[in-house]
Design an enzyme around this catalytic site. Structure first.
Site, PDB file in Angstrom:
ATOM      1  N   SER A  81       0.843  -1.194   0.000  1.00 41.20           N
ATOM      2  CA  SER A  81       0.000   0.000   0.000  1.00 41.20           C
ATOM      3  C   SER A  81       0.877   1.243   0.000  1.00 41.20           C
ATOM      4  O   SER A  81       2.088   1.174   0.245  1.00 41.20           O
ATOM      5  CB  SER A  81      -0.889   0.009   1.239  1.00 41.20           C
ATOM      6  OG  SER A  81      -0.088   0.288   2.370  1.00 41.20           O
ATOM      7  N   LYS A  82       0.223   2.362  -0.256  1.00 42.00           N
ATOM      8  CA  LYS A  82       0.946   3.629  -0.239  1.00 42.00           C
ATOM      9  C   LYS A  82       1.575   3.850   1.139  1.00 42.00           C
ATOM     10  O   LYS A  82       2.685   4.337   1.257  1.00 42.00           O
ATOM     11  CB  LYS A  82      -0.028   4.755  -0.569  1.00 42.00           C
ATOM     12  CG  LYS A  82       0.597   6.101  -0.496  1.00 42.00           C
ATOM     13  CD  LYS A  82      -0.413   7.191  -0.704  1.00 42.00           C
ATOM     14  CE  LYS A  82       0.100   8.516  -0.230  1.00 42.00           C
ATOM     15  NZ  LYS A  82       0.283   8.625   1.220  1.00 42.00           N
ATOM     16  N   ARG A  83       0.826   3.425   2.159  1.00 41.41           N
ATOM     17  CA  ARG A  83       1.352   3.610   3.525  1.00 41.41           C
ATOM     18  C   ARG A  83       2.652   2.859   3.760  1.00 41.41           C
ATOM     19  O   ARG A  83       3.521   3.301   4.487  1.00 41.41           O
ATOM     20  CB  ARG A  83       0.314   3.181   4.544  1.00 41.41           C
ATOM     21  CG  ARG A  83      -0.512   4.370   5.013  1.00 41.41           C
ATOM     22  CD  ARG A  83      -1.241   3.966   6.219  1.00 41.41           C
ATOM     23  NE  ARG A  83      -1.711   2.611   5.932  1.00 41.41           N
ATOM     24  CZ  ARG A  83      -2.888   2.127   6.216  1.00 41.41           C
ATOM     25  NH1 ARG A  83      -3.704   2.827   6.853  1.00 41.41           N
ATOM     26  NH2 ARG A  83      -3.258   0.915   5.894  1.00 41.41           N
TER      27      ARG A  83
END
Ligand code: GLU
Length: 502
Positions: A260-262
């Site tokens: 994910s972007k996180r």
């Protein structure tokens, strides 16, 4: 007759373009190229609540940067347009109504409050075969009640009526036979109260209208597949259904779950193709491009996340991928993302490119630190000399700026403790007699003079490098001197002697 190959990349323009999305676009593109087909960009923007200013143009820019520009898109339409689902709005309702009249869908008039109450009453409430008969819809109301509600323009949605206890099968080109029990599938909304289709209806209607032959998409869409298969069947289009290929997930570096972007924020690497600026907050999320990746390397790395050509080959140009790509060699298993490996690809690509290909990007990087290039031939020679030392494009700044500006700082700690007046004399004498016709003879002269003055050349080599470069890095110091030229080399020697003496 075999269907003409038409594939689509169908992103929802809601923000940054995740590398998984680019890989989906890439595999679509490669499959189209390999099969003389057409690669379509369809913008899935039916969810008005998620509209994000600039997101569509950003996706287009990302694809262009990667070199995988679609054949048909909002910007280059053909007979199958429009290419934004919001502009196709009038085409969907009739199919939803056809499904109702054929008994495959129904009107649902439940208000948001009704639904909230049900959710409170039934844990994990799903609107579907177990609950639909308790709700306010055209299955539970009489025909005249439904007609009245419709005539009064009562807000309503249209839902698919998923059959009870059936198994939905389909053949996935990557996974083989895939089956789902309909008892686990809810009655998805097909048409929303605002008259917009949901993704489920729009994707089927548009894949049909655009004569899509193969649908490549991420594995995260697999749970939606049974709804789509049922719709193809219920609309009477089964024979024209595209072949499905659900691409393996791109996993976090540790293999636990989808990247994910996180994860990128947490671990310090980009996940988006290009910088994405949130139009509301102004927050910028860094992309591979701005981090200093070459598009060739980025694409190459993505192609190998879940695909290989059956050999150990890892470096492929886009042209080569177009020839070698095959669905048979896409793996089912998720592919772990490894940023170190991504950098390795970039390093390999930088090394393999001629200076001419790199020059434009390197100039941009140098400009950022105020270095303007006016001698392209000189820049090209510099690039060829140092490119093996550069992993990301910004590395060219640190590795080359001393070719354009004299060092402003020196690694004095590496020189001063052993610096002597005799060494200063040596460099003065060396500079006086310097010819610099070529690296080999300059080195020979340096060594001969060192010997004459009783030094081991090794003791002088490091100070010489620091005089020219400022630090302990770079290619052969005599090659550097030749490139800098006689006057500049002498000036730098004199300047550094003063610093080391001081
Ligand atoms: N709009 C979907 C997305 O955002 C497309 C999924 C599909 O290709 O069917 O990825």
């Amino acid at each position: 007759m075999d269907k003409k190959v038409r594939v689509r990349f169908a992103p929802s323009p809601t923000g940054g373009l995740h590398l998984g999305g680019v890989r989906t676009a890439l595999f679509n593109y490669l499959f189209a190229k390999k099969n003389n087909g057409t690669f379509v960009l369809r913008v899935e923007d039916t969810d008005q609540n998620r509209f994000v200013e600039g997101a569509e143009q950003y996706i287009v820019n990302c694809l262009d940067w990667c070199g995988i520009t679609p054949d048909e898109s909002p910007n280059s339409p053909s007979a199958y347009g429009p290419y934004r689902q919001s502009e196709r709005k009038p085409s969907y309702r009739k199919f939803a109504e056809q499904l109702i009249s054929d008994g495959y869908a129904y009107y649902a008039f439940d208000t948001p409050e009704d639904l909230d109450a049900k959710r409170k009453e039934i844990p994990n409430f799903q609107y579907g075969q177990a609950t639909r008969m308790q709700m306010r819809n055209s299955l539970t109301l009489t025909i005249s009640e439904v007609e009245e509600l419709l005539a009064a323009k009562t807000p309503h949605v249209i839902r698919i009526k998923v059959p009870t206890d059936e198994i939905v099968h389909f053949n996935d080109l990557i996974r083989g036979d895939v089956s789902f029990e309909t008892s686990l599938v809810d009655d998805k909304v097909l048409l929303k109260a605002d008259g917009m289709p949901t993704y489920h209806l729009a994707v089927v209607v548009d894949d049909k209208a655009m004569e899509i032959s193969h649908a490549f998409r991420g594995e995260e869409w697999l749970p939606s597949a049974p709804v789509h298969i049922l719709l193809w069947k219920y609309l009477g289009w089964e024979a024209e259904m595209p072949a499905w290929a659900h691409l393996p997930l791109i996993l976090k570096p540790d293999g636990h779950g989808k990247l994910s972007k996180r994860d990128g924020d947490r671990l310090g690497f980009p996940v988006y193709a290009m910088n994405w600026t949130d139009p509301k907050t102004g927050d910028v999320t860094k992309g591979f491009k701005e981090m200093g990746f070459m598009p060739e390397a980025f694409i190459n790395m993505l192609a190998l996340l879940g695909w290989n050509d059956g050999t150990d080959q890892e470096l492929f140009s886009l042209k080569e991928l177009e020839e070698k790509f095959s669905i048979e060699r896409i793996s089912k298993a998720g592919a772990k993302f490894d940023f170190e490996k991504a950098k390795w690809y970039n390093h390999e690509w930088i090394k393999s490119q001629g200076a001419a290909r790199l020059a434009t990007s390197v100039k941009v990087e140098l400009q950022k630190v105020g270095i303007e290039i006016n001698d392209d031939a000189y820049l090209n020679t510099v690039i060829d000399l140092i490119k093996d030392r550069c992993t990301l494009l910004p590395d060219f700044v640190a590795q080359s700026s001393y070719f354009f500006t004299s060092p402003s700082e020196y690694d004095v700690n590496s020189v001063k403790p052993k610096w002597t007046a005799e060494k200063a004399d040596f460099f003065n004498a060396f500079a006086d007699g310097l010819a610099l016709t070529d690296a080999g003879s300059a080195e020979a002269a340096f060594k001969a003079l060192a010997e004459e003055k009783g030094f081991k050349p090794g003791e002088l080599m490091l100070p010489f490098r620091i005089m020219l470069v400022g630090g302990k890095f770079g290619p052969g110091v005599f090659e550097i001197a030749v490139l800098l030229g006689l006057t500049e080399t002498k000036t730098r020697i004199a300047k550094a002697i003063a610093v080391f003496n001081g």
